[in-house]
Enzyme design. Structure first.
Site: not given
Ligand code: CP
Length: 323
Positions: A94, A116
C-alpha cells in the site's frame, strides 16, 4: 553462561551487520559463545531464560528456510517472544516504506530485529533509523554474517582451527553474500581462500580481498581442505553468465569423480538451498565428506550467540542510562 572466550574480549557492538568490520577476536568471541550454547544444549539445557521479556522481530523481505527458522528457534531457546514479518501480504503493497514498516514494528516493543533484504545495505539503513539491535540475515550481494559464522564454526569443529587450512569457495562469487562473509571471516582467522568459478561469476576486484582465483575446479580439487559449494543465484543474475546449467555442472559441479580426486579428509560445505545435480550431486551431498546438515545445526547456536551478545550490550546501555 558466557563462553570462556579465548580472547578475554567483551562484545560491545549494538548490531551485527557483517564480518568485514569485526576483528578476529570478535569473530572468535561469537564462535566461542555459540560453542558454549551447543555444549549446554548437549547437556540437556535446551531452554535458557537469557532473553526473557525481550521481543525479537524476524523481518524477511526475501524467502528463507534455514535462516528464518533458526533465528526464530534461537530466540525461543533463549525465552524471547518472537514476531515474524513477511513482506508478502504486508502494507508495503500500500506504499509504506521499508523504514516506516520497521519503525512500526519497533513501536510494538520489538528491541531486536533480524533483517533479510534483497538490497545490499538495508539492515545498515535500519541501524541508523531505529534504536533496536539489528542482525543482518543476508542483504543483497553484500554479506550474510551468521552464515559465515556457522560455516566457520563447522570448519573449526572438524579441523580444530583455521591456520594452515585452504578453503575453496566455488560457484557464483559475484552475487554471493555468503562468499563475502566467508572471505572476511576465513582470512581474518588465518585460513587461505581460493575462489573458483566461471570467469563471468568472479568479480574483477576479488584478489584485493586477499584470495586466490582459479577458473578450473579440477586444478584445485586435490589441494584444498574444505570446499564450500555456493548456489547459482539465478534470482540476482540479470544476464546469462554461462551457457547452460548442464555446462556449469560439468565444469564446476562437485561429483563422484571429483570427490575421489579430493583430499581423503576434505570437508564439503554448502550454504543451501542446494540444487542437487547442479552445484553437487546427491552422492556428494549425502556422502561421508558432507557436513551440510552440521552447518544447519550450528546455525541455531550461532544465532543464539548473536541475539544474546547484542542483548547484553543493550542491557549494559540501559543500566548506564539509568545511573
Ligand atoms: N543459507 C541460507 O541463507 O538459507 P535460507 O535462504 O534458507 O535462509
Amino acid at each position: 553462561m558466557d563462553s570462556a572466550s579465548s580472547t578475554g574480549l567483551e562484545w560491545t557492538r549494538p548490531h551485527l551487520l557483517g564480518l568485514q568490520e569485526l576483528s578476529a577476536a570478535e569473530i572468535l568471541l561469537l564462535l566461542d559463545q555459540a560453542a558454549e550454547f551447543k555444549r549446554l544444549h548437549g547437556a540437556g539445557e535446551t531452554k535458557l531464560d537469557l532473553l526473557k521479556g525481550v521481543t525479537v522481530g524476524n523481518l524477511f523481505f526475501e524467502p528463507s528456510t534455514r535462516t528464518r527458522t533458526s533465528f526464530s528457534l534461537a530466540a525461543k531457546r533463549l525465552s524471547a517472544d518472537t514476531v515474524d514479518f513477511s513482506s508478502s501480504g504486508s502494507s508495503l503493497s500500500k506504499g509504506e516504506t521499508f523504514v516506516d514498516t520497521a519503525r512500526n514494528i519497533e513501536a510494538m516493543g520489538v528491541t531486536q530485529m533480524v533483517v533479510r533484504h534483497s538490497s545490499s545495505g538495508a539492515p545498515h539503513l535500519l541501524a541508523t533509523h531505529l534504536a533496536a539491535g539489528i542482525v543482518n540475515a543476508g542483504d543483497g550481494t553484500h554479506e550474510h554474517p551468521t552464515q559465515g559464522l556457522l560455516d566457520l564454526m563447522t570448519i573449526r569443529e572438524h579441523r580444530g582451527g583455521f591456520q594452515g587450512l585452504t578453503v575453496a569457495l566455488v560457484g557464483d562469487i559475484l552475487h554471493s553474500r555468503v562468499a563475502r562473509s566467508n572471505i572476511w571471516g576465513l582470512t581474518k582467522l588465518g585460513a587461505k581462500v581460493v575462489v573458483c568459478g566461471p570467469a563471468t561469476l568472479i568479480p574483477p576486484y576479488i584478489e584485493q580481498l586477499g584470495v586466490r582465483v582459479s577458473y578450473d575446479l579440477d586444478e584445485i580439487v586435490g589441494e584444498v581442505d574444505v570446499i564450500n559449494l555456493l548456489r547459482i543465484q539465478a534470482e540476482r543474475q540479470r544476464s546469462a553468465f554461462f551457457p547452460s546449467i548442464y555446462e556449469y555442472a560439468h565444469f564446476f559441479g562437485m561429483n563422484g569423480d571429483r570427490i575421489r580426486r579430493a583430499r581423503h579428509d576434505v570437508l564439503i560445505l554448502a550454504p543451501g538451498p542446494i540444487n542437487r545435480g547442479v552445484e553437487l550431486t546427491p552422492e556428494v551431498a549425502d556422502g561421508p565428506h558432507s557436513v551440510i546438515l552440521d552447518q544447519v545445526t550450528n546455525g541455531l547456536f550461532v544465532r543464539m550467540a548473536s541475539l544474546y551478545l547484542l542483548h547484553r550490550v543493550s542491557q549494559r546501555g540501559a543500566r548506564l542510562a539509568a545511573r
